[in-house]
Design an enzyme around this catalytic site. Structure first.
Site, mmCIF file in Angstrom:
data_model
loop_
_atom_site.group_PDB
_atom_site.id
_atom_site.type_symbol
_atom_site.label_atom_id
_atom_site.label_comp_id
_atom_site.label_asym_id
_atom_site.label_seq_id
_atom_site.Cartn_x
_atom_site.Cartn_y
_atom_site.Cartn_z
ATOM 1 N N HIS A 90 7.052 -15.404 50.138
ATOM 2 C CA HIS A 90 8.081 -15.216 50.916
ATOM 3 C C HIS A 90 8.436 -13.991 50.667
ATOM 4 O O HIS A 90 9.940 -13.498 51.065
ATOM 5 C CB HIS A 90 9.294 -16.253 50.919
ATOM 6 C CG HIS A 90 8.836 -17.589 51.339
ATOM 7 N ND1 HIS A 90 8.478 -17.891 52.466
ATOM 8 C CD2 HIS A 90 8.882 -18.722 50.465
ATOM 9 C CE1 HIS A 90 8.274 -19.174 52.400
ATOM 10 N NE2 HIS A 90 8.603 -19.583 51.299
ATOM 11 N N GLU A 118 17.354 -25.377 55.928
ATOM 12 C CA GLU A 118 17.229 -24.921 57.160
ATOM 13 C C GLU A 118 16.211 -25.574 57.649
ATOM 14 O O GLU A 118 15.231 -26.071 57.072
ATOM 15 C CB GLU A 118 17.126 -23.349 57.249
ATOM 16 C CG GLU A 118 18.134 -22.642 57.444
ATOM 17 C CD GLU A 118 17.717 -21.090 57.275
ATOM 18 O OE1 GLU A 118 16.503 -20.660 57.091
ATOM 19 O OE2 GLU A 118 18.658 -20.177 57.138
ATOM 20 N N LYS A 142 24.355 -16.269 52.016
ATOM 21 C CA LYS A 142 23.544 -16.634 53.246
ATOM 22 C C LYS A 142 24.671 -17.419 54.137
ATOM 23 O O LYS A 142 24.535 -17.550 55.254
ATOM 24 C CB LYS A 142 22.421 -17.182 52.865
ATOM 25 C CG LYS A 142 21.268 -15.915 52.233
ATOM 26 C CD LYS A 142 19.871 -16.665 52.219
ATOM 27 C CE LYS A 142 19.126 -16.019 51.201
ATOM 28 N NZ LYS A 142 18.715 -14.912 51.588
ATOM 29 N N ARG A 155 22.242 -2.663 52.476
ATOM 30 C CA ARG A 155 21.786 -1.606 51.699
ATOM 31 C C ARG A 155 20.319 -1.087 52.567
ATOM 32 O O ARG A 155 20.041 -1.546 53.430
ATOM 33 C CB ARG A 155 21.178 -2.088 50.514
ATOM 34 C CG ARG A 155 20.029 -3.298 50.655
ATOM 35 C CD ARG A 155 19.626 -3.717 49.397
ATOM 36 N NE ARG A 155 18.747 -5.065 49.482
ATOM 37 C CZ ARG A 155 17.597 -5.139 49.931
ATOM 38 N NH1 ARG A 155 17.025 -4.280 50.411
ATOM 39 N NH2 ARG A 155 16.937 -6.268 50.173
HETATM 40 P P1 ADP Z 1 15.341 -13.265 50.766
HETATM 41 O O1 ADP Z 1 16.857 -13.337 50.516
HETATM 42 O O2 ADP Z 1 14.564 -13.877 49.667
HETATM 43 O O3 ADP Z 1 14.849 -12.220 51.409
HETATM 44 P P2 ADP Z 1 15.336 -14.687 53.277
HETATM 45 O O4 ADP Z 1 16.288 -15.710 53.906
HETATM 46 O O5 ADP Z 1 15.375 -13.487 54.089
HETATM 47 O O6 ADP Z 1 15.364 -14.704 51.671
HETATM 48 O O7 ADP Z 1 13.849 -15.354 53.654
HETATM 49 C C1 ADP Z 1 12.789 -14.667 53.059
HETATM 50 C C2 ADP Z 1 11.465 -15.137 53.873
HETATM 51 O O8 ADP Z 1 11.266 -16.641 53.769
HETATM 52 C C3 ADP Z 1 11.516 -14.747 55.432
HETATM 53 O O9 ADP Z 1 11.204 -13.510 55.658
HETATM 54 C C4 ADP Z 1 10.704 -16.036 55.948
HETATM 55 O O10 ADP Z 1 9.076 -15.349 55.691
HETATM 56 C C5 ADP Z 1 10.810 -16.932 55.054
HETATM 57 N N1 ADP Z 1 11.865 -17.965 55.662
HETATM 58 C C6 ADP Z 1 13.165 -17.879 55.540
HETATM 59 N N2 ADP Z 1 13.620 -18.811 56.221
HETATM 60 C C7 ADP Z 1 12.870 -19.393 56.898
HETATM 61 C C8 ADP Z 1 12.750 -20.593 57.933
HETATM 62 N N3 ADP Z 1 13.949 -21.453 58.239
HETATM 63 N N4 ADP Z 1 11.478 -20.953 58.557
HETATM 64 C C9 ADP Z 1 10.367 -20.583 57.772
HETATM 65 N N5 ADP Z 1 10.354 -19.516 57.066
HETATM 66 C C10 ADP Z 1 11.531 -18.863 56.667
HETATM 67 P P1 ADP Z 2 13.472 -6.208 50.935
HETATM 68 O O1 ADP Z 2 13.970 -7.230 51.957
HETATM 69 O O2 ADP Z 2 14.045 -4.773 50.986
HETATM 70 O O3 ADP Z 2 12.356 -6.200 50.525
HETATM 71 P P2 ADP Z 2 14.537 -7.759 48.446
HETATM 72 O O4 ADP Z 2 15.466 -8.837 48.780
HETATM 73 O O5 ADP Z 2 12.983 -8.363 48.300
HETATM 74 O O6 ADP Z 2 14.486 -6.745 49.666
HETATM 75 O O7 ADP Z 2 14.714 -6.865 47.131
HETATM 76 C C1 ADP Z 2 14.636 -5.541 47.374
HETATM 77 C C2 ADP Z 2 14.090 -4.946 46.438
HETATM 78 O O8 ADP Z 2 14.979 -4.689 45.440
HETATM 79 C C3 ADP Z 2 12.942 -5.434 46.113
HETATM 80 O O9 ADP Z 2 11.484 -5.272 46.596
HETATM 81 C C4 ADP Z 2 12.578 -4.967 44.534
HETATM 82 O O10 ADP Z 2 11.948 -3.671 44.633
HETATM 83 C C5 ADP Z 2 14.437 -4.426 44.152
HETATM 84 N N1 ADP Z 2 14.765 -5.277 43.392
HETATM 85 C C6 ADP Z 2 15.656 -6.541 43.753
HETATM 86 N N2 ADP Z 2 15.969 -7.101 42.521
HETATM 87 C C7 ADP Z 2 15.364 -6.354 41.458
HETATM 88 C C8 ADP Z 2 15.717 -6.379 40.066
HETATM 89 N N3 ADP Z 2 16.420 -7.568 39.590
HETATM 90 N N4 ADP Z 2 15.447 -5.729 39.623
HETATM 91 C C9 ADP Z 2 14.513 -4.687 39.716
HETATM 92 N N5 ADP Z 2 14.166 -4.497 41.290
HETATM 93 C C10 ADP Z 2 14.742 -5.252 42.060
HETATM 94 MG MG MG Z 3 15.452 -11.347 53.129
#
Ligand code: ADP
Ligand code: ADP
Ligand code: MG
Length: 670
Positions: free
Chosen positions: A235, A200, A116, A291
């Site tokens: 989240h 952040e 990230k 992906r």
């Molecule tokens: P992940 O890799 O777990 O998907 P993300 O960076 O995409 O992580 O963040 C997941 C969620 O966390 C976002 O959809 C949002 O709801 C919350 N989030 C992330 N960054 C912020 C931020 N700077 N302020 C508020 N909420 C955030």
């Molecule tokens: P998205 O934004 O598409 O929901 P996530 O970062 O939450 O992406 O992860 C994508 C999906 O991949 C999850 O909802 C889950 O179903 C699957 N996933 C992620 N990590 C694992 C894991 N370690 N084992 C099994 N499934 C996983």
């Molecule tokens: Mg995300």
């Protein structure tokens, strides 16, 4: 086009990819672990190969083994699905080295977007707007603290290698910063083997809006509009929709351009999603997922495109099936993720066998992407998401109406699910008004409560009691038929003959988690031709009941309902409008159950893997102190001492797989 592909995944996404491959005449190879021998994706694929034991590390994440199976089975390409190996650049490289096509972006693009922090630096250089924050290389506590102060509290600490909401902590004020930083680091190290953090500005009322992008190897790159994924828990997404309510053409163009710039900056190929966080008139880049995304079906429903087909065509060297100008939005789509988890217990994942499963019927407007069927066991080894319900309508109101009715069609017995939560959100006026923010669930705590429609519990009790009496009657009949005198008066199963007063008293316990258990006694007076009398909670009810197609047809207070009643052991579940009412049959003459022994002990609330043991024999602990960290179904749980005391024995070690209810730590209360 490929003749045969391997799908290196499981569950609904493996089934999803297989469906498109078969439609295109492509042969499929599934892989499976011990836990998935009888799973749906194995049944659907042309062939299925065993890849190892249940833990993902030893099967679905075993890159070498999967490549070996691809070779041995003659698959020309590997579709990684999402999760597992989908964002693993080394795996993409290993496929290329083995002469197998990885259906996804080039390793370089995965690597560039994998961190990230680095991806934010890259986006900054491409002029894509970022959330104010620090994503530098210096990870010194003091530097990070100073950056947090500069950004201004509240801040969000994120694991740079993070995903799935792990290693993410909100910090309200400077005083909490170090504690949260160290906690996030520990989680990130355990989950990703990488403890680099970024900080952040924490936006308090944002929306999550993301853009689907697609690129081919011929220099074309388009976006397939946006999805709003603001309804989240921990989240992580729960409900997603497309298009995003309130989106203007101008803003869509700006976000689409930013997303395409992001993809072009890393030489992207294939399907990708650029995630933005939006507040007011601003939107900021969060991360790019390299992906196919879980929620891709809402995009498919509004564009009429099959994104898996696009992936296959691009991976086979073809051009994108459409230009930007040819793409348009038709109607509105909403996706609900069905999770095996308990929203009332802090979203604790739930395991068990699906003793009964009815899913909404597929149609033009209702689509069910599922990895399960009746009889499937939800194990602790994988993600708790078991299916997705996707609805389409001419507009959002129509889609929402379909969502509500399709959610009511779901019948799931055997694990806890979030269906009640999904229904409550779908019924919430603010959701109907599209007031979407990532804090929606927290701002509407009512959606987490069990809302019993008036009288539905009474109806459920009546149904469960009648079911038991019908069962007793048919058993008595069967017994009499086996006996030597079929004309004996005892063969008459009519209650009237069995006891002078002519009734059955059925004892049922309502195992409500919050309110504790209560025993209900339902007096059932069977009548002739299906007309019965019931006495419960001081009321006398006249009902008619008959069995039809595995359910009870029950008429109560003039309302007739079809109520499936599912019996598993001593437990009965009556499903009314998709809502489960579960009771346990109680033998009123059985001796009371012994209370469990270990008063101060610590038990596993769910089967899982022990990630960390913080307790040591002889150690004095205070109530609330963390003793064990357990991981199950992609979630990490900290188990804390329930009272002050001294650790007597630690009965597990790091890495152990433990069963639900296993005593992990024995504690002598102070
Ligand atoms: P992940 O890799 O777990 O998907 P993300 O960076 O995409 O992580 O963040 C997941 C969620 O966390 C976002 O959809 C949002 O709801 C919350 N989030 C992330 N960054 C912020 C931020 N700077 N302020 C508020 N909420 C955030
Ligand atoms: P998205 O934004 O598409 O929901 P996530 O970062 O939450 O992406 O992860 C994508 C999906 O991949 C999850 O909802 C889950 O179903 C699957 N996933 C992620 N990590 C694992 C894991 N370690 N084992 C099994 N499934 C996983
Ligand atoms: Mg995300």
């Amino acid at each position: 086009m490929f003749r045969k592909i391997l799908i290196a995944n499981r569950g609904e996404i493996a089934c999803r990819v297989i469906a498109t491959a078969h439609r295109l005449g492509i042969a499929t190879v599934a892989v499976y672990s011990d836990a998935d021998r009888d799973s749906r994706h194995v049944a659907l694929a042309g062939e299925a190969w065993y890849v190892g034991p249940s833990p993902a590390r030893e099967s679905y994440l075993d890159a070498a083994r999967i490549i070996e199976v691809a070779r041995a089975s003659g698959a020309e390409a590997i579709h990684p699905g999402y999760g597992f190996l989908s964002e693993n650049a080394d795996f993409a490289q290993a496929c290329a080295d083995a002469g197998i096509v990885f259906i996804g972006p080039p390793p370089g693009a995965i690597r560039a977007m994998g961190s990230k922090a680095e991806s934010k630096a890259l986006m900054e250089r491409s002029g894509v707007p970022l959330v104010p924050g620090y994503h530098g290389a210096d990870q010194d506590d003091v530097i990070l603290g100073a950056e947090a102060a500069k950004i201004g509290y509240p801040v969000l600490i994120k694991a740079s290698a993070g995903g799935g909401g792990k290693g993410m902590r909100i910090v309200a004020s400077a005083g909490d910063f170090l504690t949260q930083l160290h906690g996030a680091r520990r989680e990130a190290r355990a989950s990703f083997g990488d403890e680099r953090m970024l900080v952040e500005k924490y936006l308090t009322d944002p929306r999550h809006i993301e853009i689907q992008v697609f690129a081919d190897t011929h220099g074309n790159c388009v976006h397939l509009f946006e999805r709003d994924c603001s309804i989240q828990r921990r989240h992580q997404k729960v409900l997603e929709e497309a298009p995003a309510p309130g989106m203007t053409a101008e803003r869509r163009r700006a976000m689409g351009d930013a997303a395409i710039a992001a993809a072009r900056a890393v030489g992207y190929v294939g399907a990708g999603t650029v995630e933005f966080i939006a507040e007011g008139d601003h939107f900021f880049f969060m991360e790019m997922n390299t992906r196919l995304q879980v929620e891709h079906p809402v995009t498919e429903q509004i564009t009429g495109q099959d994104l898996v087909e696009w992936q296959l065509r691009v991976a086979a060297g073809g051009t994108l099936p459409c230009t930007q100008e040819q793409l348009f939005i038709a109607g509105h789509a909403i996706e609900a993720r069905i999770y095996a988890e308990d929203p009332e217990r802090d979203f604790m994942p739930s395991t068990g066998t699906l003793a009964h499963l009815v899913q909404p019927r597929d149609s033009e407007q209702v689509r069910v992407d599922t990895g399960v069927r009746q009889g499937t066991t939800i194990t602790p080894f994988y993600d708790p998401m078991i299916a997705k319900l996707i609805v389409w309508g001419d507009d959002r109101d129509e889609a929402l109406a379909r969502l509500r009715s399709a959610l009511d069609e779901y019948e799931v017995v055997g694990v806890r699910t979030n269906l009640g939560l999904l229904r409550a959100i779908a019924a919430e006026p603010d959701f109907a008004a599209a007031k979407l923010t990532t804090g929606f669930i927290a701002a509407h705590p009512g959606v987490l409560e069990r809302h019993d429609e008036a009288g539905s519990e009474i109806t459920a009790l009546a149904a469960a009691a009648i079911e038991l009496v019908l069962e007793a009657q048919s058993q008595a009949r069967a017994q009499a038929a086996r006996g030597n005198d079929p004309h004996s008066p005892w063969a008459e199963s009519d209650a009237w003959r069995l006891n002078i007063v002519g009734y059955y008293d059925v004892h049922l316990s309502t195992g409500h988690l919050n309110t504790g258990e209560a025993t209900e006694i339902v007096r059932v007076l069977p009548g002739t031709s299906g007309a019965w009398k019931l006495v419960l909670r001081g009321r006398t009810l006249a009902v008619t009941a008959e069995r039809l197609d595995g359910a009870l047809l029950l008429t109560l207070d003039g309302t007739r309902r079809r109520i499936p009643v599912i019996r598993t052991g001593e437990s009965l579940t009556a499903i009314i409008a998709g809502r489960n009412h579960t009771f346990t049959r109680i033998d009123p003459f059985a001796p009371p159950q012994q209370a469990s022994s270990g008063a101060g002990g610590l038990f596993a609330p769910i089967p899982g893997r022990v990630v960390k043991v913080l307790a040591e024999p002889g150690q004095k602990v205070l109530r609330g102190e963390i003793l064990i960290v357990l991981e199950a179904m992609k979630m990490e749980m900290t188990l804390t001492a329930q009272q002050d005391g001294t650790v007597d024995q630690v009965r597990c070690a790091e890495g152990d797989l433990v069963a639900e209810g296993a005593e992990l730590v024995m504690l002598v209360p102070a």
